[in-house]
Design an enzyme around this catalytic site. Structure first.
Site, mmCIF file in Angstrom:
data_model
loop_
_atom_site.group_PDB
_atom_site.id
_atom_site.type_symbol
_atom_site.label_atom_id
_atom_site.label_comp_id
_atom_site.label_asym_id
_atom_site.label_seq_id
_atom_site.Cartn_x
_atom_site.Cartn_y
_atom_site.Cartn_z
ATOM 1 N N ASP A 309 2.101 5.276 -1.065
ATOM 2 C CA ASP A 309 3.283 5.362 -0.223
ATOM 3 C C ASP A 309 4.313 6.204 -0.986
ATOM 4 O O ASP A 309 4.177 6.417 -2.192
ATOM 5 C CB ASP A 309 3.814 3.948 0.047
ATOM 6 C CG ASP A 309 5.111 3.952 0.818
ATOM 7 O OD1 ASP A 309 5.191 4.676 1.827
ATOM 8 O OD2 ASP A 309 6.053 3.250 0.400
ATOM 9 N N ASP A 504 5.245 -0.698 -1.107
ATOM 10 C CA ASP A 504 6.248 -1.714 -1.429
ATOM 11 C C ASP A 504 6.953 -2.283 -0.210
ATOM 12 O O ASP A 504 7.676 -3.273 -0.322
ATOM 13 C CB ASP A 504 7.309 -1.141 -2.386
ATOM 14 C CG ASP A 504 8.297 -0.230 -1.665
ATOM 15 O OD1 ASP A 504 7.854 0.526 -0.773
ATOM 16 O OD2 ASP A 504 9.485 -0.285 -1.984
#
Length: 635
Positions: A309, A504
């Protein structure tokens, strides 16, 4: 307190050792007719306990190598080789005890974490201090953390600053200085003066409670390699019985069959894998990498594709100043001084980032006066008797009564904050969600560890993603992705080998769950991503992946070395026993040496020292921007 199972193992070991030593004493004293029954008396309790354990396993549909140990002791007793039976009984009970001791040693670092959990906390209440149980702490409570105390819950520093030792959680040897408002993980030790902590989570939801759950899951897990050993146990059992039967059939000597069974007592397969992998879990925890069991540890060792990500993972997730443009007589430090001093009155993330940057430079900021904030646009006020305006360029120009300046030429993803002083435009602070320092070296280190393909998956625009990752040498870049599309990408990449996904946010949780190994940034990441992940990094440093993967690979290698060497030596010993070169007693002693060597080799995983594969951070790379230029005037 010693667990009941461990007390039983100690008792059986004591009986086996007493029987063997007592029989040897009688034999040396010239009483061989009495030595045999004493040896047998030491064997029977161990054999009985072993048979009970085998029956329990069979009821659960599990067939293990304990059967070979039971066969060897039973056969030795039946043919009168009571000394060999006593040696096997001591070997088996000693191996079982050594296994529990080794695994206890391997879990020690995790247990040390848990033993540090405080039972009470000191809370401010109505101008006084009170000692309360952890369960009584609620988010918003103000706690006093004295020097040497362990933070009982997650929170933020309420005092001017705090010095914390986070080594038990993160492996960082040096204490760190945290400013007011900085996040504190429960389990950190106060290494400086007493400070106030504002609780942000209840004890049950804090970092330490999560560690407890992870440790329990790790201790209860069974790795694929252990299951593989169980499957091969059937083949090993068949080979053992075949060799023993053939030795007896062709020679007519049952003692040879007993010797084969004794040598085959299979501690290498029983002990090596769990000891090495649990040791690896413990070692990884020491470096701030919490792995949720032996199965994820083995998956981590085989990763071939990494999907990252962007925001909060590849980047820091918070705006940082990357450039200060001067438009008047003020220096860069003066521009930052005035902007940060006024922004102390705002809770906007950009404002707080400017304040943090000024504090990092050691600038002493005065208290702003006559502050007026226009949400989303900017702030006006008085600093050192001068009228100051901070915000988007349009807002500053309107407040100062000047023309809107020409837009600065900025990279994709940056935010521009303008400063006006005494009615004149003084400068611009160019901000961005910067790439984490040392990212290029990190990715190079991952490739050296065998990660063949590295892919970026982000919900941000392609222009911003390309600006952030330029020069990193990624194999693919996927932008504008919804959570479901990230899952589809993970599934597609699995065709090329095991996939690791790192994220996250809440939107990353489905992809983390879909990957072979999901890694969550645990310090500031969302709880949903931490729950869905197989691995949690206790600090928001992506470079923790390097020691995590290296420890997993080396632990798995040590386990395989132990199994191959132990079983290989056992098979050679069985063949030698079948041809009459080893008596049952000699075979038992040989197998004991093999078992001890295998367990000691597995314990090498506790001493794994990951190499430093990442070089110093690349300052230039750390300045790559991330934000949407269309929002450059927004506050």
């Amino acid at each position: 307190m010693t667990p009941p199972g461990e007390r039983l193992n100690i008792a059986l070991l004591g009986l086996a050792l007493s029987g063997l030593v007592g029989g040897l004493g009688l034999w040396l004293a010239g009483q061989p007719q009495l030595a045999g029954p004493v040896w047998a008396a030491g064997v029977v309790p161990v054999l009985a306990a072993l048979c009970v354990e085998i029956l329990r396993s069979l009821r659960k549909g599990e067939v293990g190598l304990d059967i070979v140990a039971a066969l060897s002791m039973s056969a030795a007793l039946l043919v009168g080789e009571t000394l060999a039976a006593a040696v096997v009984a001591l070997m088996y009970s000693g191996g079982t005890f050594l296994e529990s001791f080794a695994q206890g040693r391997a879990r020690r670092e995790m247990s040390d974490l848990l033993s540090r959990v405080p039972r009470t906390a000191t809370r401010h209440r109505a101008g006084a201090l009170e000692e309360v149980a952890l369960d009584a702490i609620a988010p918003g409570d103000l706690l006093l953390i004295r020097q040497g105390d362990v933070a009982p819950v997650d929170g933020t520093v309420e005092s001017a600053g705090a010095m914390l030792d986070q080594s038990a959680l993160t492996g960082e040897a040096m204490p760190v200085r945290l400013a007011q408002g900085h996040d504190v993980m429960s389990g950190s030790t106060n290494a400086g003066e007493a400070f106030d902590l504002r609780a942000t989570r209840a004890a049950a939801d804090s970092t330490y409670a999560g560690i407890v759950r992870l440790v329990e899951a790790a201790q209860a897990s069974k790795a694929p390699m252990a299951r593989l050993a169980d499957r091969y146990s059937l083949l090993f059992l068949a080979v053992t019985v075949a060799l023993a039967t053939a030795a007896w059939w062709f020679t007519g000597d049952p003692v040879r069959a007993v010797a084969v069974l004794v040598v085959a007592t299979p501690c290498p397969l029983i002990l090596a894998v769990p000891v090495a992998l649990v040791a690896g879990l413990s070692r990884a925890a020491h470096f701030g990498v919490l792995i949720k069991g032996a199965k994820p540890l083995e998956a981590l060792a085989r990763v071939k594709t990494l999907i990252l990500d962007k925001t909060g993972t590849l980047t820091d997730g918070r705006p940082q100043i990357v450039r200060i443009d001067r438009l008047g007589a003020l220096s860069e430090d003066e521009i930052l001084y005035f902007a940060a001093a006024l922004d102390q009155a705002s809770r906007h993330p950009v404002a707080q980032a400017i304040v943090a940057a000024a504090q990092a430079r050691g600038l002493a900021l005065p208290v702003p006066e006559h502050v007026v904030e226009s949400p989303g646009e900017g702030v006006t006020g008085c600093i050192d008797g001068r009228q100051v305006i901070v915000g988007g360029a349009g807002f500053v120009a309107a407040q100062a009564g000047t023309a809107v300046p020409e837009a600065a030429v900025i990279a994709a993803g940056t935010v521009v904050v303008s400063l006006g002083v005494d009615g004149k435009l003084a400068g611009h602070l160019v901000m961005a969600d910067a790439l984490r320092a040392g990212t290029g070296d990190l990715l190079a280190g991952l490739r050296r560890l065998g990660v063949a393909r590295i892919v970026l998956a982000t919900g941000d625009r392609r222009a911003v993603a390309e600006a952030v990752t330029g020069g990193l040498g990624l194999d693919a870049l996927h932008a504008d992705l919804a959570p479901g599309q990230k899952v589809a990408l993970v599934l597609a990449e699995r065709a090329g080998g095991p996939v690791m996904m790192v994220g996250d946010g809440v939107n990353d949780a489905p992809a983390l769950a879909a990957a072979d190994i999901g890694v969550a940034m645990g310090a500031r990441g969302a709880a949903a991503s931490a729950e869905a992940a197989d691995v949690v990094l206790l600090v928001d440093h992506l470079d923790r992946l390097l020691p995590g993967i290296e420890i997993a690979q080396r632990s798995r290698r040590i386990a395989m070395e132990s199994v191959v060497a132990g079983i290989g030596l056992s098979v050679l010993g069985m063949i030698a026993a079948a041809f009459g070169y080893l008596t049952p007693v000699q075979g038992a002693l040989l197998q004991e040496l093999i078992d001890v060597a295998v367990i000691l080799n597995a314990l090498r995983a506790l001493r794994i020292q990951p190499g430093r594969t990442a070089a110093r951070p690349d300052d230039a790379a750390a300045r790559v921007a991330h934000r949407d230029p269309g929002r450059s005037a927004d506050r």
